[in-house]
Design a protein around this motif. Sequence first.
Motif, short mmCIF file in Angstrom:
data_model
loop_
_atom_site.label_atom_id
_atom_site.label_comp_id
_atom_site.label_asym_id
_atom_site.label_seq_id
_atom_site.Cartn_x
_atom_site.Cartn_y
_atom_site.Cartn_z
N LEU A 22 0.83 -1.21 0.00
CA LEU A 22 0.00 0.00 0.00
C LEU A 22 0.86 1.26 0.00
CD1 LEU A 22 -2.88 -0.88 2.45
CD2 LEU A 22 -3.07 -0.40 0.03
N TYR A 31 0.49 3.56 8.69
CA TYR A 31 1.03 3.13 9.97
C TYR A 31 1.13 1.61 10.01
CZ TYR A 31 1.39 2.52 15.01
OH TYR A 31 1.79 2.16 16.27
N GLU A 68 -7.55 10.96 6.24
CA GLU A 68 -7.29 9.54 6.48
C GLU A 68 -8.44 8.69 5.95
OE1 GLU A 68 -4.56 9.61 10.47
OE2 GLU A 68 -6.63 10.26 10.59
N ASP A 113 -7.86 8.41 2.38
CA ASP A 113 -6.75 7.49 2.18
C ASP A 113 -7.22 6.05 2.25
OD1 ASP A 113 -4.89 9.36 1.82
OD2 ASP A 113 -4.07 9.31 3.85
N ALA A 162 -5.59 -2.93 5.26
CA ALA A 162 -5.69 -1.66 4.53
C ALA A 162 -6.32 -0.60 5.42
CB ALA A 162 -6.50 -1.85 3.26
N ALA A 204 -3.82 0.28 8.34
CA ALA A 204 -2.65 1.08 7.95
C ALA A 204 -3.03 2.55 7.77
CB ALA A 204 -2.05 0.54 6.67
N THR A 205 -4.25 2.80 7.33
CA THR A 205 -4.60 4.17 7.02
C THR A 205 -5.31 4.88 8.18
OG1 THR A 205 -6.50 3.23 5.89
CG2 THR A 205 -4.71 4.01 4.53
N VAL A 241 -5.51 3.67 11.80
CA VAL A 241 -5.06 3.51 13.18
C VAL A 241 -3.61 3.95 13.27
CG1 VAL A 241 -4.85 1.91 15.10
CG2 VAL A 241 -6.54 1.51 13.34
#
Lengths: 291, 461
Positions: free
Chosen positions: A33, A192, B26, B29, B48, B51-52, B54
Motif C-alpha cells: 500500500l 502506519y 485519512e 486514504d 488496509a 494502515a490508514t 489507526v
Amino acid sequence: MTSAWFSSPDTAAKSLGEAGYLADEATATTAYLAGALEKPLLVEGPAGVGKTELAKAVARATGAELVRLQCYEGLDEARALYEWNYKKQLLRIQAAGDQAWEETHDDIFTDEFLLTRPLLTAIRRSEPTVLLVDEVDKTDVEVEGLLLEVLSDFQVTIPELGTVAAVRRPFVVLTSNATRELSEAVKRRCLYLHLDYPDAEREREIVLSQVPGVEDTLAAQLVEFVGRMRALELKKSPSIAESVDWARTLVALQIGSLDEAAVARTLGVVLKHASDHDRAVRELKLAASRS
Amino acid sequence: MSGLLDRHIGFVEALREAGLAVSLAEDLDALTALQSVTWDSREVVRTAYAATLVKRQAQRPTFDSLFDLWFPRLVGDGAATDAAEADEDSDAGTVRDSGEALQEFRDELLEALITNEEDRLRQLAGEAVGRFGAMPGRAEGESSWSSYAAMKRVDPDGLVFALMQALLASGEGDEESARATANGRAEAFTRLAEGDARRRIAEQKGPEHVARIAVRPTIDRIDFINARRGELADMRREIYPLARRLATRLTQEHHARRRGPLDFRRTVRASISTGGVPLTTHHKPKRPHRTELVVLCDVSGSVANFAQFTLLLVFALREQFAGMRAFTFVDTVHEVTSYFRPGADPVDVLADLGASASQAALWGRTNYGRAFTKFQDEYAAALGPKSSLLILGDARSNYSDLALPALREMADSARHAWWLNPESSRQWGTGDSAAREYAELVPMVECRNLTQLAEFVHDIL
C-alpha cells in the motif's frame, strides 16, 4: 492501478522474502500500500523486531538505492536537508580577484557549492530510491515540521535555487521506538504499521534463514523458550534480534540442544537486565522443579 | 457500492466515537487503499483499514473489535455449519443442545484444540455460541446470545488438562510449556467465542449498539478504580515503558533549555584562537533542579491499585529526583522506601508492597487524620524546604477527624505539595469524601488513568 514498487500484496511478500525478509501478511500488504499510494510508511514497534531491516529489504527487493537519515537529538536542517559549502564559497570569492560581485554572487550559489544531505538527495534522485528516516522519535519537534514539507509534497525550497520537486517519489520509511508520541500531522500523512514479536512459526523461519548451521530442532526449542520469556513480566522482552543472536551464540559454542545448563550459560545474550535475568532463572527453575 | 460506502462511513463514525481521531484525509486514504487492494481476503481489507486509520498501537484492539462488528466474518450461522445443523435437526428436532450433544461437541473441540487449526476453531466457536449460547425468550431489545453462557456449558478450561496430556504425548516440549500452550489455546478459543457472540448481537441490533457497550476503552484510558484483573496486569506492563518514555521526553526538554548564563572565561579563552573576536560563545550548563520526593499513599483496598501504580512510576523515574521516600498508610504510617531497591523487579516490589499493607493498618479502617498526625509525630523530619510532598488517595476518611492542622503543617514545611485523587472530580466531596476540605490545603489533581498520571508526573518534573 499498478505501482512502481510492488504489483500486489502477494508479490510484495514474495519479493521481500527473496530479499531475505520474511514478512507476515500485514507487513506485506502495508508495504504494498505504501508503494501504491505513494505515502510514507511509519513503522513502530519494540527495538529489534526488524523495522530498519524492512526498509533495507524493500530497497533490496526492488533494486532501489537506500538513502538513510539517522535521526538524533539536535539534528537540524543543515544535517537533514542541505547546506552551503561556505569554505569553498570563501575560496571562490578570494580567487575571484577583481571580478564584479554580481558575477561572483551568481557563481557561488550553484550546485557546485551545495552539499546535499539525505532528504534532498532522496528527492533529487531520478532512480528508484528508498528513503529511510530512522528513529524519527529521537529528533526535536522542529525537525518534524521540516519532515512535514518533504513528506507531503516531496519538494524542498532552497531560497537561492528555487524549489526542487521530486522527479520520482521515493519510497519513504520512518521508524520509531515510540519513546515520544509523534505529532498528529506527521502521523496523518503516513501509513502506519506496528511490528510486533512474530508468532513462533515465523520466528523459527527467521532464525533458520538468518543463522546458517542451526539445527531445526534447536531453532524450535529456542523460539519456544524465547516465547515463554516474553510471557514473563520483564523490563525488556527479548526480540527477534536477540533470538538470532542467541542462535548464533549456540552455533558458535556448538551447543546442539537447549538444556538447562546451556540456557544458564548463555542467558546473557537474550536478557540484558540483571533483574530480568533473576526473574527468568527463578521462573524457569520453578518450571524445572515442578516437572 | 452505495451500501458499501454507507458501511464504510458508519465504521469511520464508530471509530471516531470510540476515540480514534480519524481525519477526513485519512478517511479518503482508506478508500484509496481499499481501491488498490483486492477484496478477496478479509485480512487484507483489515490491514488496509488499519494502515490508514489507526496511528497508535494502543487503539488497535478497539479497531479490531469494531472491524469485526462492521465487517463480520459471516452472517448468521453461515454456510459452514448448515450441513451439521441439518443433520442434527433431522435426528431429533430439539437435541441441538443436550448433554449428549455437549459431550460430542467437547470431544470435537478437544481434537481441534490439539491440532490447533485456526479455521476449525473459529467455526467451532461460532457453533458453540449458536448452540449453547442462545438465550431464547428474552424480550425484544435484550441481547439473545451470550458467550458467557456458552463458555460455561462448553467449559474450554476443563479441557486444558486433557489437551496438555495430548500435547505431552505427542512429545512437544516439557510439562510446563505444554501447560502454557494448552492454557493459551483455551483462552484464544474463549476470545473467539466472545467475538462471535458480539457478531451475532450486532447482526440483530446493528453494530452501533454493540460498539457502544462491548468495546472497552484503550488501556491508557481505563480508570484505575474500575479496572478488571487482566487489565491491571496489562497496565502494570505499561508502567516501565511509560517511565522510559517520560524520562526521554524530560531529558529532551531539559536539553532544549540547557543553555545557561554566559561563561565569560571560556568565551574569552576560545576567542584567542580567532584573533580576539569571540566568534562562539560558551555558556555555563544549567544545573537541573532536583527535589527530594516524599510520597505518602493510601493503600486501603479501594485505592490500592492506584497507589501501587503511582509508586512504581515515580520510582522508575527516581533519577529525576535527588532522593525518594515512600510511606504507606491506612490508619497509621509505615515507611516502605526500603522495598524500592535500584534495579529491583517491579513484580517483586508490588508483591512486597501488598504484603506490607497490613503494617499500615491498626484497625483496618482508612483514617486520614490519624495517618497525618502520626506522620507529623514520627517522620516530620522527612519534609524540608528541599522536598516535595505527594499524597495519593481518594480522601475518603470514614467521617473521622480530618486533622487539617497536621496536613497544613506538612504542606507548609515542604517546598511543593500535591494530592492525586483517583476519583473523578465530580465525586469529590460526596459521601465521606473529604476531598474538598483537603483540596483547600493541598492542590488536588484528578488522576484516573495512566494518561492523566503520565501527564501529572511530567508536569511536576
